[in-house]
Design a protein around this motif. Structure first.
Motif, PDB file in Angstrom:
ATOM      1  N   VAL A 181       0.855  -1.193   0.000  1.00 20.10           N
ATOM      2  CA  VAL A 181       0.000   0.000   0.000  1.00 20.10           C
ATOM      3  C   VAL A 181       0.887   1.238   0.000  1.00 20.10           C
ATOM      4  N   ARG A 182       0.317   2.315  -0.521  1.00 19.42           N
ATOM      5  CA  ARG A 182       0.938   3.625  -0.379  1.00 19.42           C
ATOM      6  C   ARG A 182       0.018   4.428   0.529  1.00 19.42           C
ATOM      7  N   PHE A 183       0.623   5.219   1.424  1.00 21.71           N
ATOM      8  CA  PHE A 183      -0.210   5.921   2.393  1.00 21.71           C
ATOM      9  C   PHE A 183       0.285   7.342   2.615  1.00 21.71           C
ATOM     10  N   SER A 184      -0.652   8.182   3.033  1.00 23.12           N
ATOM     11  CA  SER A 184      -0.344   9.527   3.496  1.00 23.12           C
ATOM     12  C   SER A 184      -0.498   9.508   5.006  1.00 23.12           C
ATOM     13  N   MET A 185       0.306  10.320   5.717  1.00 26.37           N
ATOM     14  CA  MET A 185       0.328  10.172   7.174  1.00 26.37           C
ATOM     15  C   MET A 185       0.375  11.519   7.880  1.00 26.37           C
ATOM     16  N   VAL A 186      -0.331  11.577   8.997  1.00 31.35           N
ATOM     17  CA  VAL A 186      -0.218  12.658   9.971  1.00 31.35           C
ATOM     18  C   VAL A 186       0.432  12.051  11.207  1.00 31.35           C
ATOM     19  N   GLN A 187       1.516  12.648  11.676  1.00 28.49           N
ATOM     20  CA  GLN A 187       2.206  12.121  12.858  1.00 28.49           C
ATOM     21  C   GLN A 187       2.453  13.229  13.869  1.00 28.49           C
ATOM     22  N   VAL A 188       2.097  12.941  15.102  1.00 33.73           N
ATOM     23  CA  VAL A 188       2.375  13.858  16.210  1.00 33.73           C
ATOM     24  C   VAL A 188       3.483  13.222  17.037  1.00 33.73           C
ATOM     25  N   PRO A 189       4.706  13.735  16.946  1.00 32.68           N
ATOM     26  CA  PRO A 189       5.826  13.100  17.653  1.00 32.68           C
ATOM     27  C   PRO A 189       5.769  13.350  19.159  1.00 32.68           C
ATOM     28  N   PHE A 190       6.373  12.444  19.915  1.00 31.46           N
ATOM     29  CA  PHE A 190       6.482  12.639  21.376  1.00 31.46           C
ATOM     30  C   PHE A 190       7.867  12.229  21.845  1.00 31.46           C
ATOM     31  N   GLY A 191       8.229  12.746  23.012  1.00 32.72           N
ATOM     32  CA  GLY A 191       9.514  12.416  23.613  1.00 32.72           C
ATOM     33  C   GLY A 191       9.404  11.201  24.504  1.00 32.72           C
ATOM     34  N   SER A 192      10.419  11.009  25.350  1.00 32.28           N
ATOM     35  CA  SER A 192      10.454   9.821  26.207  1.00 32.28           C
ATOM     36  C   SER A 192       9.692  10.009  27.510  1.00 32.28           C
ATOM     37  N   ASP A 193       9.357  11.263  27.863  1.00 34.78           N
ATOM     38  CA  ASP A 193       8.681  11.515  29.143  1.00 34.78           C
ATOM     39  C   ASP A 193       7.166  11.409  28.980  1.00 34.78           C
ATOM     40  N   ALA A 194       6.493  11.134  30.084  1.00 28.75           N
ATOM     41  CA  ALA A 194       5.043  10.919  30.074  1.00 28.75           C
ATOM     42  C   ALA A 194       4.284  12.183  29.686  1.00 28.75           C
ATOM     43  N   PHE A 218      -8.973  14.916   5.955  1.00 30.58           N
ATOM     44  CA  PHE A 218      -7.621  14.393   6.214  1.00 30.58           C
ATOM     45  C   PHE A 218      -6.607  15.159   5.360  1.00 30.58           C
ATOM     46  N   ASP A 219      -6.927  15.375   4.081  1.00 30.04           N
ATOM     47  CA  ASP A 219      -6.024  16.089   3.185  1.00 30.04           C
ATOM     48  C   ASP A 219      -5.794  17.524   3.658  1.00 30.04           C
ATOM     49  N   GLU A 220      -6.830  18.161   4.191  1.00 34.54           N
ATOM     50  CA  GLU A 220      -6.693  19.524   4.720  1.00 34.54           C
ATOM     51  C   GLU A 220      -5.739  19.555   5.910  1.00 34.54           C
ATOM     52  N   VAL A 221      -5.856  18.563   6.778  1.00 28.44           N
ATOM     53  CA  VAL A 221      -4.963  18.475   7.944  1.00 28.44           C
ATOM     54  C   VAL A 221      -3.522  18.238   7.496  1.00 28.44           C
ATOM     55  N   VAL A 222      -3.347  17.409   6.454  1.00 25.91           N
ATOM     56  CA  VAL A 222      -1.998  17.158   5.923  1.00 25.91           C
ATOM     57  C   VAL A 222      -1.379  18.449   5.414  1.00 25.91           C
ATOM     58  N   LEU A 223      -2.147  19.252   4.688  1.00 20.15           N
ATOM     59  CA  LEU A 223      -1.643  20.519   4.163  1.00 20.15           C
ATOM     60  C   LEU A 223      -1.227  21.454   5.292  1.00 20.15           C
ATOM     61  N   ARG A 224      -2.026  21.536   6.338  1.00 20.48           N
ATOM     62  CA  ARG A 224      -1.676  22.402   7.480  1.00 20.48           C
ATOM     63  C   ARG A 224      -0.416  21.901   8.180  1.00 20.48           C
ATOM     64  N   GLY A 225      -0.240  20.592   8.201  1.00 15.92           N
ATOM     65  CA  GLY A 225       0.924  20.009   8.885  1.00 15.92           C
ATOM     66  C   GLY A 225       2.240  20.302   8.196  1.00 15.92           C
ATOM     67  N   GLN A 226       2.192  20.718   6.941  1.00 14.55           N
ATOM     68  CA  GLN A 226       3.414  21.025   6.209  1.00 14.55           C
ATOM     69  C   GLN A 226       3.872  22.461   6.429  1.00 14.55           C
ATOM     70  N   ALA A 227       3.081  23.240   7.175  1.00 15.53           N
ATOM     71  CA  ALA A 227       3.463  24.607   7.512  1.00 15.53           C
ATOM     72  C   ALA A 227       4.341  24.604   8.751  1.00 15.53           C
ATOM     73  N   ALA A 228       5.159  25.643   8.889  1.00 16.53           N
ATOM     74  CA  ALA A 228       6.041  25.748  10.062  1.00 16.53           C
ATOM     75  C   ALA A 228       5.205  25.916  11.327  1.00 16.53           C
ATOM     76  N   ASN A 229       5.682  25.323  12.428  1.00 17.63           N
ATOM     77  CA  ASN A 229       5.052  25.445  13.753  1.00 17.63           C
ATOM     78  C   ASN A 229       3.631  24.892  13.798  1.00 17.63           C
ATOM     79  N   SER A 230       3.364  23.878  12.981  1.00 19.41           N
ATOM     80  CA  SER A 230       2.025  23.272  13.001  1.00 19.41           C
ATOM     81  C   SER A 230       1.829  22.388  14.230  1.00 19.41           C
ATOM     82  N   GLY A 231       2.927  21.915  14.795  1.00 15.82           N
ATOM     83  CA  GLY A 231       2.834  21.043  15.963  1.00 15.82           C
ATOM     84  C   GLY A 231       2.784  19.570  15.626  1.00 15.82           C
ATOM     85  N   TYR A 232       2.796  19.264  14.326  1.00 10.65           N
ATOM     86  CA  TYR A 232       2.805  17.863  13.921  1.00 10.65           C
ATOM     87  C   TYR A 232       3.422  17.756  12.528  1.00 10.65           C
TER      88      TYR A 232
END
Length: 347
Positions: A181-194, A218-232
């Motif tokens: 499969v090919r997929f598009s993804m939204v990812q919210v990264p996290f660190g090691s702390d709770a 989903f596509d709209e969220v992907v576009l926003r995520g490619q902007a600086a300081n989107s948080g994801y």
């Protein structure tokens, strides 16, 4: 008591001085256009670098092989200097940029100079200036080899259609593309702390509620995520085959979710190793036995025929390179062009 301490300190200084002196002793000398020493210290450093990389201790015979490689390189560099073969800064920069491009393919973006320098340090143990010098030496040796053994490479036979077909038929069972499969993804990264993980989960859940099951949202969220300081992070995730190797990289849960979705469907929140993810399947491919004219790797234009032909040509090029290198080394070592100091190699 003071006398004992003094004697101990003096003994340590003598031992350190003796070790330093031993490192300055010649392991070998190379004399083609001038006399150049390879010191025991330089040999030790090269051996220790290889031992660190391999996790194994080199024996005497293997250390001698390392010395032979160092002698061969010095001979080739002196011969290149004699024949006025040099490498420009631009050629070195092009080689480094090519390596940066390879790194970009792995991490999915162009690395910064600092990231590239860190990767070089981790891989080779060298600072950037020393690595640049090493690249220059390697390019000089390559250019000298090509200039002296040009005919060896001109005579390499390009694989024929018959060669390719015979190889394909012999290895046909290996040319199978798994379910992919090919997929598009939204990812919210996290660190090691709770706390970091909790904040990431809150963001991921908010985005999941906004998207729902709608591919367009989903596509709209992907576009926003490619902007600086989107948080994801968001974008194309590439092609994902269903095999054990892929499961090790993305995790079994991610793989299970990806292959439970139909083309165009959006997933719920998935907990990954580095963040929370939401995916949408954009392309699906069922398992297929590949023919010669099929694309070998999805996302490229290379066919199975191209893959086999290029692989066979590379094998022949490597064989020609090895033969040419052995011939050149034998020529450079003829006569009294180097000397090995066996008595200094017992360490």
């Amino acid at each position: 008591m003071k006398r004992i301490v003094f004697l101990i300190l003096f003994s340590c200084l003598i031992a350190a001085w003796g070790f330093a002196q031993a490192n300055l002793q010649p392991a070998a000398t190379v004399t083609l256009v001038r006399t150049e020493s390879i010191t025991v210290g330089q040999l030790r450093a090269e051996v220790e670098k290889l031992e660190k990389a391999s996790g194994q201790t080199l024996n005497g015979e293997q250390r001698r092989e390392v010395l032979d490689v160092m002698i061969n390189e010095r001979l080739a560099l002196q011969a290149a200097e004699r024949d006025k073969i040099a490498v420009s800064d631009n050629e070195v920069n092009n080689q480094l940029n090519e390596l940066k491009g390879q790194m970009a393919q792995v991490i999915g973006r162009q690395p910064t100079d600092a990231e590239f320098a860190t990767a070089v340090k981790n891989e080779t143990g060298l600072e950037m200036s020393a690595y640049r010098d090493q690249v220059r030496r390697q390019l000089i040796v390559q250019k000298y080899l090509l200039s002296k053994k040009e005919d060896s490479f001109k005579n390499i036979r390009v694989p024929t259609e018959s060669d390719i077909l015979n190889t394909y038929n012999l290895h046909k069972t290996r040319f199978v593309r798994p379910d992919t499969v090919r997929f598009s993804m939204v990812q919210v990264p996290f660190g090691s702390d709770a706390a970091s993980k909790a904040r990431a989960r809150e963001t991921a859940d908010r985005l999941a509620r906004e998207i729902g099951t709608s591919p367009s949202r989903f596509d709209e969220v992907v576009l926003r995520g490619q902007a600086a300081n989107s948080g994801y992070q968001a974008g194309d995730g590439g092609y994902l085959p269903r095999n054990p190797e892929a499961a090790q990289v993305v995790g079994q849960e991610f793989l299970n979710v990806a292959f439970s979705l139909k083309q165009g469907e959006v997933s719920k929140v998935i907990e990954g190793r580095l963040g929370y993810q939401i995916i949408k399947i954009t392309e699906t491919y069922v398992m297929k036995s590949l023919e010669l004219d099929d694309i070998f790797q999805l996302g490229s234009r290379a066919t199975v025929r191209d893959f086999i032909g290029n692989g066979m040509l590379q094998e022949r090029q490597m064989e020609a390179l090895q033969n040419a290198t052995e011939e050149l080394v034998a020529e450079l070592r003829a006569g009294k062009t180097f000397q090995v100091f066996e008595r200094n190699l017992n360490w």
